[in-house]
Design an enzyme around this catalytic site. Structure first.
Site, mmCIF file in Angstrom:
data_model
loop_
_atom_site.group_PDB
_atom_site.id
_atom_site.type_symbol
_atom_site.label_atom_id
_atom_site.label_comp_id
_atom_site.label_asym_id
_atom_site.label_seq_id
_atom_site.Cartn_x
_atom_site.Cartn_y
_atom_site.Cartn_z
ATOM 1 N N ASP A 84 0.818 -1.219 0.000
ATOM 2 C CA ASP A 84 0.000 0.000 0.000
ATOM 3 C C ASP A 84 0.850 1.268 0.000
ATOM 4 O O ASP A 84 1.949 1.283 0.544
ATOM 5 C CB ASP A 84 -0.897 -0.020 1.251
ATOM 6 C CG ASP A 84 -2.008 1.000 1.168
ATOM 7 O OD1 ASP A 84 -2.305 1.485 0.053
ATOM 8 O OD2 ASP A 84 -2.579 1.319 2.215
ATOM 9 N N ARG A 133 -0.051 7.627 -2.899
ATOM 10 C CA ARG A 133 0.433 8.750 -2.092
ATOM 11 C C ARG A 133 1.902 9.062 -2.401
ATOM 12 O O ARG A 133 2.322 10.208 -2.435
ATOM 13 C CB ARG A 133 0.266 8.440 -0.594
ATOM 14 C CG ARG A 133 -1.119 8.772 -0.075
ATOM 15 C CD ARG A 133 -1.378 8.095 1.234
ATOM 16 N NE ARG A 133 -1.602 6.669 1.057
ATOM 17 C CZ ARG A 133 -1.593 5.786 2.050
ATOM 18 N NH1 ARG A 133 -1.336 6.191 3.273
ATOM 19 N NH2 ARG A 133 -1.838 4.521 1.810
ATOM 20 N N ASN A 189 -10.609 -3.024 -6.338
ATOM 21 C CA ASN A 189 -9.787 -2.083 -7.119
ATOM 22 C C ASN A 189 -10.368 -1.762 -8.501
ATOM 23 O O ASN A 189 -9.924 -0.817 -9.158
ATOM 24 C CB ASN A 189 -8.346 -2.597 -7.260
ATOM 25 C CG ASN A 189 -7.523 -2.494 -5.987
ATOM 26 O OD1 ASN A 189 -6.579 -3.249 -5.762
ATOM 27 N ND2 ASN A 189 -7.863 -1.541 -5.121
ATOM 28 N N ASN A 205 1.290 3.363 -2.919
ATOM 29 C CA ASN A 205 1.857 3.758 -4.221
ATOM 30 C C ASN A 205 1.304 5.103 -4.693
ATOM 31 O O ASN A 205 2.048 5.943 -5.204
ATOM 32 C CB ASN A 205 1.514 2.711 -5.293
ATOM 33 C CG ASN A 205 2.130 1.368 -5.004
ATOM 34 O OD1 ASN A 205 3.054 1.267 -4.204
ATOM 35 N ND2 ASN A 205 1.615 0.328 -5.642
HETATM 36 C C1 FPP Z 1 -2.116 -0.027 -3.251
HETATM 37 O O1 FPP Z 1 -1.616 1.310 -3.199
HETATM 38 C C2 FPP Z 1 -1.538 -0.718 -4.402
HETATM 39 C C3 FPP Z 1 -2.265 -1.290 -5.406
HETATM 40 C C4 FPP Z 1 -3.740 -1.273 -5.436
HETATM 41 C C5 FPP Z 1 -1.594 -1.931 -6.561
HETATM 42 C C6 FPP Z 1 -0.355 -2.743 -6.234
HETATM 43 C C7 FPP Z 1 0.307 -3.082 -7.503
HETATM 44 C C8 FPP Z 1 1.634 -3.113 -7.701
HETATM 45 C C9 FPP Z 1 2.624 -2.916 -6.617
HETATM 46 C C10 FPP Z 1 2.203 -3.348 -9.069
HETATM 47 C C11 FPP Z 1 1.789 -4.617 -9.786
HETATM 48 C C12 FPP Z 1 2.155 -5.862 -9.112
HETATM 49 C C13 FPP Z 1 2.967 -6.845 -9.580
HETATM 50 C C14 FPP Z 1 2.962 -8.144 -8.851
HETATM 51 C C15 FPP Z 1 3.864 -6.693 -10.735
HETATM 52 P P1 FPP Z 1 -2.631 2.513 -3.427
HETATM 53 O O2 FPP Z 1 -2.739 2.768 -4.878
HETATM 54 O O3 FPP Z 1 -3.937 2.195 -2.759
HETATM 55 O O4 FPP Z 1 -1.904 3.679 -2.697
HETATM 56 P P2 FPP Z 1 -2.582 4.902 -1.945
HETATM 57 O O5 FPP Z 1 -3.321 4.323 -0.747
HETATM 58 O O6 FPP Z 1 -1.414 5.739 -1.531
HETATM 59 O O7 FPP Z 1 -3.487 5.581 -2.920
#
Ligand code: FPP
Length: 246
Positions: A26, A30, A74, A28
Site C-alpha cells: 500500500d 500517495r 480495485n 503507491n
Molecule cells: C495499493 O496502493 C496498491 C495497489 C492497489 C496496486 C499494487 C500493484 C503493484 C505494486 C504493481 C503490480 C504488481 C505486480 C505483482 C507486478 P494505493 O494505490 O492504494 O496507494 P494509496 O493508498 O497511496 O493511494
C-alpha cells in the site's frame, strides 16, 4: 543482545522466522502524489519494490509469500490506473517467464482470475506451469482477490459437493473450508505486513489470517527496503504467539 542487527549478516534465528508472510503493498498513490507524479508512476515503483522484496524474502528463507496486487474492490479505480496495474503485471509475467530458470521461486496466482484479460490469464498459467517444480519459496500473487469472495466461492464449491453427494453437511469443518480456499495446502500466514501507515486488513486473507501477527509500518510501499523487511522480521521474532492458549 538484540536478535537482529544491521550490517552484520543479519540472520533472524530460523526458529522464529515466519513461514508465510503476506504483504499489502500500500501507498503507491500517495508516494506518486508527493512527487507530483501520476498514480501509475507510483505503481511502477511499487512493482520494482515487489521484485526486490520477493527476492529478499527468498534470501531470508521465507517459504511462502503472498502479495496483494489487485483487490476485488480495485475495479472501482479509474480505468487508466487499472490498465497501468494490469500492464505492470503483464510486464512482470513476461519478464519472469523469460528468466524463470535463474530463480528457485514457485509462482501461483490467488483470486478470481476469470475477469482478467485472456493474455494475462495465459501468461499466469504459463508462469505457474514453468515454476511448478521449483523447490524454493512459493510466491502467491493475489489478483482480483478478496477475502470475502474467496470464502463465498469456497462455500459455493462445498455446496456443490454436498449437492452432488460427494460430501455430507456434517463433514464441513474448518479443514474442509481451508481446502477450498485459493491457498489450499499452504500454511496460514504467520505475519502480515501493511506499510503506508494504514491500520486495516482490506479484505486480505480473511480466513487465513485468524492468528496472523500484523506489523503496520509507516513507510509508503515504493520506499520499502530490504532493511524494512528485516525490521518486520525482528518485530515478529519478539512477538509471543499463543494461538488462544496461555
Ligand atoms: C495499493 O496502493 C496498491 C495497489 C492497489 C496496486 C499494487 C500493484 C503493484 C505494486 C504493481 C503490480 C504488481 C505486480 C505483482 C507486478 P494505493 O494505490 O492504494 O496507494 P494509496 O493508498 O497511496 O493511494
Amino acid at each position: 543482545m538484540p536478535l537482529f542487527r544491521k550490517k552484520t549478516p543479519d540472520v533472524v534465528p530460523p526458529a522464529v522466522l515466519p513461514e508465510h508472510i503476506g504483504i499489502i503493498m500500500d501507498g503507491n498513490g500517495r508516494w506518486a502524489k508527493k512527487r507530483g507524479l501520476p498514480r501509475r508512476a507510483g505503481h511502477g515503483y511499487g512493482a520494482q519494490t515487489f521484485r526486490t522484496i520477493a527476492k529478499h524474502c527468498e534470501k531470508r528463507g521465507i517459504r511462502y509469500l503472498t502479495v496483494y496486487a489487485f483487490s476485488t474492490e480495485n475495479w472501482k479505480r479509474p480505468q487508466e490506473e487499472i490498465n497501468a496495474i494490469m500492464n505492470l503485471l503483464r510486464d512482470y509475467l513476461k519478464e519472469s517467464l523469460a528468466d524463470f530458470r535463474s530463480e528457485n521461486i514457485r509462482t501461483r496466482f490467488v483470486g478470481n482470475l476469470d475477469p482478467l484479460a485472456a493474455d494475462i490469464r495465459e501468461l499466469m498459467r504459463e508462469a505457474e506451469e514453468v515454476t511448478r517444480e521449483k523447490t524454493g519459496m512459493v510466491l502467491n500473487i493475489a489478483v482480483n482477490y478478496g477475502g470475502r469472495e474467496e470464502i463465498a466461492q469456497a462455500a459455493r464449491r462445498l455446496a456443490r459437493e454436498v449437492g452432488e453427494g460427494r460430501l455430507s453437511p456434517e463433514e464441513i469443518d474448518e479443514q474442509a473450508l481451508s481446502s477450498f480456499m485459493y491457498t489450499a495446502g499452504q500454511p496460514d500466514p504467520d505475519l502480515i505486513l501493511r506499510p503506508s501507515g494504514e491500520y486495516r486488513t482490506s479484505n486480505f486473507l480473511l480466513w487465513q489470517s485468524a492468528y496472523a501477527e500484523y506489523v503496520y509500518m509507516d513507510i509508503l510501499w515504493p520506499d520499502f527496503k530490504p532493511a524494512d523487511l528485516d525490521a518486520a522480521l525482528a518485530e515478529y521474532a519478539r512477538r509471543n504467539r499463543r494461538f488462544g492458549g496461555v
